[in-house]
Design an enzyme around this catalytic site. Structure first.
Site, short mmCIF file in Angstrom:
data_model
loop_
_atom_site.label_atom_id
_atom_site.label_comp_id
_atom_site.label_asym_id
_atom_site.label_seq_id
_atom_site.Cartn_x
_atom_site.Cartn_y
_atom_site.Cartn_z
N ILE A 134 20.29 -24.85 13.40
CA ILE A 134 21.20 -24.11 12.52
C ILE A 134 21.71 -25.17 11.55
O ILE A 134 22.51 -26.01 11.92
CB ILE A 134 22.34 -23.44 13.31
CG1 ILE A 134 21.77 -22.41 14.28
CG2 ILE A 134 23.34 -22.81 12.34
CD1 ILE A 134 22.81 -21.74 15.15
N PRO A 135 21.22 -25.16 10.31
CA PRO A 135 21.35 -26.32 9.42
C PRO A 135 22.72 -26.54 8.80
O PRO A 135 22.91 -26.44 7.58
CB PRO A 135 20.30 -26.03 8.34
CG PRO A 135 20.24 -24.54 8.28
CD PRO A 135 20.45 -24.08 9.70
N CYS A 136 23.68 -26.91 9.62
CA CYS A 136 25.02 -27.20 9.12
C CYS A 136 25.04 -28.46 8.26
O CYS A 136 25.98 -28.66 7.48
CB CYS A 136 26.03 -27.30 10.27
SG CYS A 136 25.58 -28.46 11.56
N HIS A 137 24.00 -29.28 8.35
CA HIS A 137 23.92 -30.48 7.51
C HIS A 137 23.73 -30.14 6.03
O HIS A 137 23.94 -30.98 5.18
CB HIS A 137 22.79 -31.40 8.00
CG HIS A 137 21.43 -30.79 7.92
ND1 HIS A 137 20.96 -29.93 8.90
CD2 HIS A 137 20.45 -30.90 6.99
CE1 HIS A 137 19.74 -29.55 8.58
NE2 HIS A 137 19.41 -30.12 7.42
N ARG A 138 23.40 -28.91 5.72
CA ARG A 138 23.18 -28.48 4.33
C ARG A 138 24.47 -28.07 3.62
O ARG A 138 24.44 -27.63 2.48
CB ARG A 138 22.17 -27.34 4.29
CG ARG A 138 20.79 -27.75 4.76
CD ARG A 138 19.80 -26.61 4.74
NE ARG A 138 18.56 -27.01 5.38
CZ ARG A 138 17.70 -26.17 5.93
NH1 ARG A 138 17.94 -24.87 5.91
NH2 ARG A 138 16.61 -26.63 6.50
#
Length: 181
Positions: free
Chosen positions: A146-150
């Site tokens: 779940i790409p929270c780094h984006r």
């Protein structure tokens, strides 16, 4: 419940992967910041955890082991720039309804792109809730998948990241390099 570790890249810390009832429930960086989050997650399920190495996983017929093997395969593809979307059964039940809504919105951020916390707050119908969105981001149990780094600050700075800003920058660099090919 089965747990294993995997080294995505030499310049990234090892990740802990946890599967339960045929779903991935955690992908957590081996950093001091994230160990408390993982401990809390494991305590919630209150089941015995089997720790398996990659060889044991690959020979197992257990549904949890299969999820972990598939996750590792997809992580390798991601790191090589061959995968932009993860297709793994996930269990998000550890989050509140609001956190789950934020985590679902995170999954809609296109590979190689970023949005601000304010933009994400708008997407979850909480335009003034960028701090609440940031907190939900920080409690994401499936970092990277779940790409929270984006998600970055409105001024273009990276902002925080559960695993550390260095990891966030590395993941964004991997995606930018692959996205621009």
């Amino acid at each position: 419940m089965i747990m294993t570790s995997y080294q995505l890249a030499k310049n990234l810390p090892t990740v802990t992967l946890v599967a339960h009832q045929g779903c991935l429930i955690a992908l957590d960086w081996h950093t001091q910041k994230t160990q408390a989050l993982l401990a809390k997650l494991l305590a919630k399920f209150k089941v015995k955890v089997a720790v398996m190495n990659s060889v044991a996983l690959s020979h197992s017929i257990d549904a949890d082991a299969k999820v972990l093997v598939e996750t590792i395969t997809q992580l390798k593809e991601y790191q090589a720039g061959q995968r932009q979307v993860f297709d793994i059964p996930l269990d998000l039940s550890t989050g509140t309804p609001f956190q789950q809504k934020v985590w679902q919105a995170l999954r809609q951020i296109p590979y190689g792109q970023t949005i601000s916390y304010a933009q994400l707050a708008l997407q979850v119908d909480n335009p003034k809730g960028f701090r609440a969105v940031a907190q939900a981001n920080g409690r994401n149990p499936l970092s990277l998948i779940i790409p929270c780094h984006r998600v970055i600050a409105s001024d273009g700075k990276l902002g925080g990241y559960t695993g550390g800003v260095e990891i966030k920058q590395t993941l964004l660099d991997i995606e930018q390099a692959s996205y621009q090919r």
